[in-house]
Design a protein around this motif. Structure first.
Motif, short mmCIF file in Angstrom:
data_model
loop_
_atom_site.label_atom_id
_atom_site.label_comp_id
_atom_site.label_asym_id
_atom_site.label_seq_id
_atom_site.Cartn_x
_atom_site.Cartn_y
_atom_site.Cartn_z
N ARG A 216 1.77 15.71 25.95
CA ARG A 216 1.69 17.09 25.37
C ARG A 216 0.79 17.28 24.39
N ALA A 217 0.24 15.93 23.63
CA ALA A 217 -0.89 16.42 22.66
C ALA A 217 -2.00 16.87 23.37
N SER A 218 -2.26 16.39 24.51
CA SER A 218 -3.51 16.63 25.26
C SER A 218 -3.48 18.24 25.73
N THR A 219 -2.24 18.56 25.80
CA THR A 219 -2.01 20.03 26.05
C THR A 219 -2.50 20.97 25.03
N GLN A 220 -1.94 20.31 23.77
CA GLN A 220 -2.22 21.01 22.66
C GLN A 220 -3.63 21.25 22.29
N ALA A 221 -4.37 19.96 22.53
CA ALA A 221 -5.80 19.87 22.52
C ALA A 221 -6.65 20.74 22.97
N LEU A 222 -6.21 21.08 24.34
CA LEU A 222 -6.83 21.86 25.50
C LEU A 222 -6.66 23.45 24.98
N ARG A 223 -5.53 23.75 24.29
CA ARG A 223 -5.27 25.11 24.02
C ARG A 223 -6.27 25.35 22.65
N PHE A 224 -6.31 24.45 21.89
CA PHE A 224 -7.05 24.48 20.48
C PHE A 224 -8.31 24.55 20.93
N ALA A 225 -8.97 23.88 21.73
CA ALA A 225 -10.19 23.84 22.32
C ALA A 225 -10.62 25.26 22.81
N SER A 226 -9.90 25.79 23.34
CA SER A 226 -10.11 27.37 23.67
C SER A 226 -10.65 28.15 22.69
N ARG A 227 -10.13 27.83 21.26
CA ARG A 227 -10.47 28.70 20.33
C ARG A 227 -11.84 28.20 19.60
N VAL A 228 -12.27 27.25 19.78
CA VAL A 228 -13.46 26.65 19.10
C VAL A 228 -14.75 26.61 20.03
N VAL A 229 -14.43 26.45 21.44
CA VAL A 229 -15.50 26.26 22.27
C VAL A 229 -16.11 27.70 22.60
N PRO A 230 -17.50 27.63 22.46
CA PRO A 230 -18.10 28.88 22.71
C PRO A 230 -18.00 29.24 24.01
N VAL B 163 -17.43 24.08 33.29
CA VAL B 163 -16.23 23.00 33.14
C VAL B 163 -16.50 21.88 34.00
N GLU B 164 -16.68 20.61 33.83
CA GLU B 164 -16.77 19.70 34.75
C GLU B 164 -15.95 18.46 34.23
N HIS C 263 -5.63 7.57 40.97
CA HIS C 263 -4.88 8.65 41.42
C HIS C 263 -4.56 9.55 40.24
N ALA C 264 -3.62 8.91 39.31
CA ALA C 264 -3.07 9.62 38.38
C ALA C 264 -4.04 10.21 37.25
N ALA C 265 -4.97 9.57 36.98
CA ALA C 265 -6.28 10.06 36.20
C ALA C 265 -6.97 11.37 36.94
N GLU C 266 -6.96 11.15 38.33
CA GLU C 266 -7.49 12.29 38.81
C GLU C 266 -6.79 13.72 38.57
N ARG C 267 -5.38 13.32 38.97
CA ARG C 267 -4.64 14.45 38.89
C ARG C 267 -4.36 15.25 37.56
N THR C 268 -4.26 14.25 36.36
CA THR C 268 -4.40 14.83 35.10
C THR C 268 -5.59 15.77 34.86
N LEU C 269 -6.84 15.04 35.18
CA LEU C 269 -7.99 15.70 35.02
C LEU C 269 -8.09 17.00 35.80
N GLU C 270 -7.79 17.08 37.27
CA GLU C 270 -7.71 18.33 37.81
C GLU C 270 -6.89 19.36 37.18
N GLN C 271 -5.64 18.84 36.88
CA GLN C 271 -4.73 19.95 35.98
C GLN C 271 -5.23 20.46 34.50
N ALA C 272 -6.12 19.44 33.92
CA ALA C 272 -6.80 19.93 32.65
C ALA C 272 -8.00 21.02 32.97
N MET C 273 -8.72 20.69 34.06
CA MET C 273 -9.85 21.46 34.22
C MET C 273 -9.05 22.88 34.76
N SER C 274 -8.19 23.02 35.39
CA SER C 274 -7.85 24.13 36.03
C SER C 274 -7.18 25.01 34.67
N ALA C 275 -6.61 24.33 33.78
CA ALA C 275 -6.13 24.80 32.53
C ALA C 275 -7.27 25.52 31.71
#
Length: 306
Positions: free
Chosen positions: A8-22, A85-86, A65-77
């Motif tokens: 969940r910490a990574s989910t929060q990081a992604l959410r906050f990143a959307s506020r600061v990334v141009p 976004v890569e 495979h677990a890392a790839e799934r996590t990465l795919e979900q984060a990129m989609s979010a």
């Protein structure tokens, strides 16, 4: 660069990143593929033990495979939040603590301007055994590090940063902290620079406490004068303040974060190196302690970030 896992910490990081990334930024999201922990610690086997090799290979594949799934979900979010976004899966060695140099090297190789990670608070024994990724990255990251605690709750997840608190001790490192924070600030972002008078540090000193406190306050006023000069050039709205710790059972990190909470800061900026000696301000120790206790995102500027 945003480092993620399945927490969940990574989910929060992604959410906050959307506020600061141009919107015109290039973003790389990275996820580490760990080695199977059950075999990291040893247990020798021979080349003839093919079942062990097969089992180890299968386990490594599952981690990948677990890392790839996590990465795919984060990129989609994060899709639509930036121009590009890569993703990248970072392979880890079997050595303990390998994730820290792996992330630092990935940020360095990509020449990242900012590294963003989530963090979750752990008990002291757990932290001592496993190490703190965010705490270690604060020292070795090649760029500013943005640490987002899992407890952070945003009032408006997509609004620009409204308030940034800057902790200063008057050192060159503090000037670099202000520069880094200004790069994340919008024209309407309010800034507040604070210097903490550490009254708790004078309790056992032979010099009368009032004399030392007055000396620390004088140093603080000089530090804030330097911040004034730097912030005047930015043209942004700002204020400065001397704050103080309690005389007992308190420290600078708590004082900074209390002031941030009272002021409703969206972000606190700190350095990981700073003034030493009579001022008794060492930003590195303050930053490490702040990572352990913060409920507000921290922007940390280490020696490798400049």
């Amino acid at each position: 660069m945003i480092a993620v896992d399945d927490s969940r910490a990574s989910t929060q990081a992604l959410r906050f990143a959307s506020r600061v990334v141009p919107p015109d930024a290039q973003v790389r999201i990275v996820c580490a593929a760990e080695q199977p922990g059950a075999w990291n610690a040893g247990g020798a086997y021979t080349a003839g033990d093919s079942w062990m090799s097969d089992a180890l290979g299968a386990a490594c594949g599952e981690y990948l495979h677990a890392a790839e799934r996590t990465l795919e979900q984060a990129m989609s979010a994060f899709n639509g939040q930036a121009a590009l976004v890569e993703g990248q899966v970072v392979g880890l060695s079997a050595e303990a603590g390998a994730v820290v140099p792996a992330l630092a090297n990935a940020a360095r190789d990509w020449q990242a301007d900012l590294l963003i990670v989530g963090t979750r608070h752990q008990g002291r024994v757990k932290r001592w055994v496993d190490g703190s990724v965010s705490g270690a990255l604060a020292v070795c990251a090649p760029c500013p590090l943005l640490v987002v605690p899992v407890e952070y709750e945003e009032a408006n997840a997509h609004a620009p940063l409204a308030r940034i608190l800057l902790a200063t001790d008057g050192s060159p490192a503090s000037a670099q902290v202000i520069d880094a924070a200004l790069r994340l600030a919008e024209p309407q972002t309010a800034l507040r620079a604070v210097y903490v008078v550490d009254r708790s540090s004078v309790a056992g000193d032979p010099v009368p406490g009032s004399v030392l406190e007055d000396a620390f306050a004088d140093l603080g006023r000089k530090a804030l004068a330097s911040a004034h000069t730097q912030l005047d050039v930015s043209g942004r709205a700002y204020e400065t303040a001397l704050v103080a710790t309690a005389r007992l059972r308190d420290d600078i990190a708590h004082a900074v974060l209390r002031d941030a909470q009272d002021w409703q800061a969206d972000l606190v900026a700190l350095g990981t190196q700073g003034r030493r000696g009579v001022a008794r301000w060492l930003l590195g120790s303050v930053a490490q302690r702040a990572i352990e206790i913060t409920h507000v995102p921290l922007l940390l500027i280490g020696p490798g970030a400049v």
